[in-house]
Scaffold this active site. Structure first.
Site, short mmCIF file in Angstrom:
data_model
loop_
_atom_site.label_atom_id
_atom_site.label_comp_id
_atom_site.label_asym_id
_atom_site.label_seq_id
_atom_site.Cartn_x
_atom_site.Cartn_y
_atom_site.Cartn_z
N GLU A 187 6.24 12.71 -7.90
CA GLU A 187 7.60 12.89 -7.36
C GLU A 187 8.44 13.83 -8.21
OE1 GLU A 187 8.84 8.80 -7.46
OE2 GLU A 187 8.05 8.40 -5.47
N GLU A 247 1.92 7.31 -1.74
CA GLU A 247 2.50 5.98 -1.93
C GLU A 247 3.16 5.51 -0.64
OE1 GLU A 247 5.28 5.60 -5.19
OE2 GLU A 247 4.05 6.90 -6.46
C1 BGP Z 1 8.08 5.51 -6.65
C2 BGP Z 1 7.35 5.59 -7.96
C3 BGP Z 1 6.54 4.41 -8.31
C4 BGP Z 1 7.07 3.13 -7.76
C5 BGP Z 1 7.59 3.18 -6.38
C6 BGP Z 1 8.27 1.91 -5.89
O1 BGP Z 1 9.23 6.27 -6.71
O2 BGP Z 1 6.51 6.71 -7.97
O3 BGP Z 1 6.27 4.44 -9.67
O4 BGP Z 1 7.09 2.06 -8.51
O5 BGP Z 1 8.50 4.23 -6.27
O6 BGP Z 1 9.50 1.75 -6.55
P1 BGP Z 1 9.92 0.42 -7.27
O7 BGP Z 1 8.81 0.12 -8.22
O8 BGP Z 1 11.20 0.74 -7.95
O9 BGP Z 1 10.06 -0.59 -6.21
#
Ligand code: BGP
Length: 491
Positions: A192, A385
């Site tokens: 990201e 993701e």
């Molecule tokens: C993305 C990241 C991850 C992640 C995910 C979910 O932005 O790449 O590392 O964890 O978001 O976010 P969170 O863990 O804050 O729920």
């Protein structure tokens, strides 16, 4: 017309080293920037939300540098993946995963970030890990930098605002290509890359109170990361001919709140500024035409050196990847009710439900995003993701009933399939947080994404035993039938 997913579709799961590994001081590892993020169990839900993606302050940072404890620093213990990865990959094999995405911890390879020679123990760890993936039928999708940067690079050089970071990063990337190139199938230089804007500590090592011109520093860092990204593409293609290197953003899909032309224009600007600016540079190889006005609006003037534009132009990415969790709306009316989200807050969409953390659930938005991304660049796309963070309960008989996660996955995968039928060239899907890990934004263990449950609490206490959730069996079946049984409900 395509009827569904191609036979070799890459069904997968994703994690990040800092959120999973633990072992923060083992194997010759240096301290990473994520090891310094503080969490307190006394924080209530509102404070946690408020503190989500908290940007580091100098006092917090200094305190963390001398703190020896793990309890308030969850990234230091993770889920102990470092020691338990064999058992975990065994579960992933049982699930039928075709690809496993994780990040490489820079500070395991170069503890301070600026050494000439790598830490052999770190290289060996990743050789073993990736070999194990292959032995269990999984390809490897490796993120070179998922936020966690050797802290010495911040202390000695100020992080990404210093152009020297490009050299350190490229040296690190080349070391990986040479030492792990035979074991990695897809490379992602940055997780990201637009995070630099939305969480500048995570994204580019900036400490807000140390920056007299924060916004300018953010975009100067981003420029350096764009160059590092392009030079990583170049090095990978030279060292590993035929290798596949992608560019990734956090996708903030934004609709106009109404059909009022001003709202439509607002959504176009938001899309450009939050999303496409980054993919335009990485995929088209130049700063887009709207960037001058965007910089003007933000009061930003970045410094470029002669030759920078050529580096960007000559080394564009082979595919695009994004994370997708939710969508939001744009409006010129600033009084609109807000909804939380990954890294950003946006306007609420009255047609959508939200997760326990207030992120608006929008499966159709995934189809929209895939179409938009593919139409714009005509490059293969990877969903790096996607998933839902929720509170799961382990029952006395060792089960976890998570129908909400099954529904989320089913609906998103159904829309993914629609996008494939629309003609999108979709390489794969690495579901986020395939196994419960520490959340990146709120640093909570109780925000769980996995289809595999980890018995551990916010302070790292618990047996750390792994359990299969109901969603494990659902995803296993989905992979087994290649997504055949997921159908969109709106058609
Ligand atoms: C993305 C990241 C991850 C992640 C995910 C979910 O932005 O790449 O590392 O964890 O978001 O976010 P969170 O863990 O804050 O729920």
């Amino acid at each position: 017309m395509r009827k569904g997913f191609q036979e070799d579709f890459l069904w997968g799961g994703a994690i990040a080293a800092s959120q999973a590994d633990g072992a923060w001081q083992e194997g010759g590892k240096g301290i990473g920037t994520q090891d310094l993020r503080y969490f307190d169990t006394l924080w209530d839900k509102d404070t946690r939300t408020e503190n989500r993606n908290t940007n580091m302050t100098t006092p917090m940072f200094e305190k963390a540098l001398t703190a020896k404890e793990e309890t308030h620093y969850p990234f230091r213990f993770g889920i102990d993946f470092y020691h338990q990865y064999k058992e975990d990959l065994c579960l992933m094999e049982e699930l039928g995963l075709k690809v496993f995405r994780t990040s490489i911890c820079w500070a395991r390879i170069f503890p301070n970030g600026d050494e000439a020679e790598p830490n052999e123990e770190g290289i060996q760890f990743y050789r073993d890990l990736f070999r194990e993936c292959h032995a269990r039928g999984m390809r490897v999708f490796a993120t070179i930098l998922h936020y966690d940067t050797p802290v010495q690079l911040l202390l000695r050089y100020g992080g990404w605002k210093n152009r020297k970071m490009i050299d350190f990063y490229v040296h690190y990337a080349k070391t990986l290509f040479r030492n792990l190139g035979d074991l990695v199938d897809y490379w992602l230089p940055f997780n990201e890359i637009n995070c630099a804007r939305f969480n500048p500590y995570n994204g580019c090592c900036l400490i807000k109170d140390q920056e007299p011109d924060y916004m300018n520093a953010i975009f100067q860092c981003t420029h350096h990361q764009f160059l590092a990204n392009a030079l990583a593409v170049k090095a990978a293609h030279e060292i590993l001919p035929g290798s596949k290197v992608g560019g990734m953003i956090a996708r903030f899909t934004t609709y106009p709140l109404t059909c009022k032309p001003e709202d439509v224009m607002e959504s176009i600007l938001e899309e450009n500024y939050k999303n496409y600016f980054y993919t335009d540079v990485m995929a088209r190889g130049k700063y887009p035409s709207y960037s001058d006005r965007m910089f003007d609006k933000l009061g930003v003037r970045i410094h470029k050196e002669p030759g920078d534009d050529a580096v960007l132009a000559e080394n564009t990415v082979d595919f695009l990847a994004f994370s997708y969790y939710m969508s939001m709306t744009a409006s010129t009316d600033t009084e609109q009710e807000k909804a939380s989200g990954n890294l950003v807050t946006g306007n609420k969409n009255p047609y959508l439900q939200a997760s326990d953390w207030g992120w608006q659930i929008d499966p159709v938005g995934l189809r929209i995003s895939l179409n938009q991304m593919y139409d714009r660049y005509q490059l293969p796309v990877f969903i790096a993701e996607n998933g839902i963070g929720a509170v799961d309960k382990l029952t006395e008989d060792g089960r976890i009933h998570d129908p909400y996660r099954i529904a989320y996955l089913r609906e998103h995968i159904a829309q993914m399939k629609e996008a494939v039928k629309d003609g999108v060239e979709l390489l794969g899907y690495t579901m986020w947080g395939i196994i419960d890990i520490i959340s990146c934004g709120t640093i909570e263990m109780s925000k769980r994404y996995g289809v595999i449950y980890v018995d551990e609490d916010e302070e790292g206490k618990g047996s750390k035993k792994r359990y299969k959730k109901d969603s494990f069996y659902w995803y296993q079946e989905c992979i087994r039938n290649n997504g055949e049984e997921t159908e969109a409900t709106d058609e």
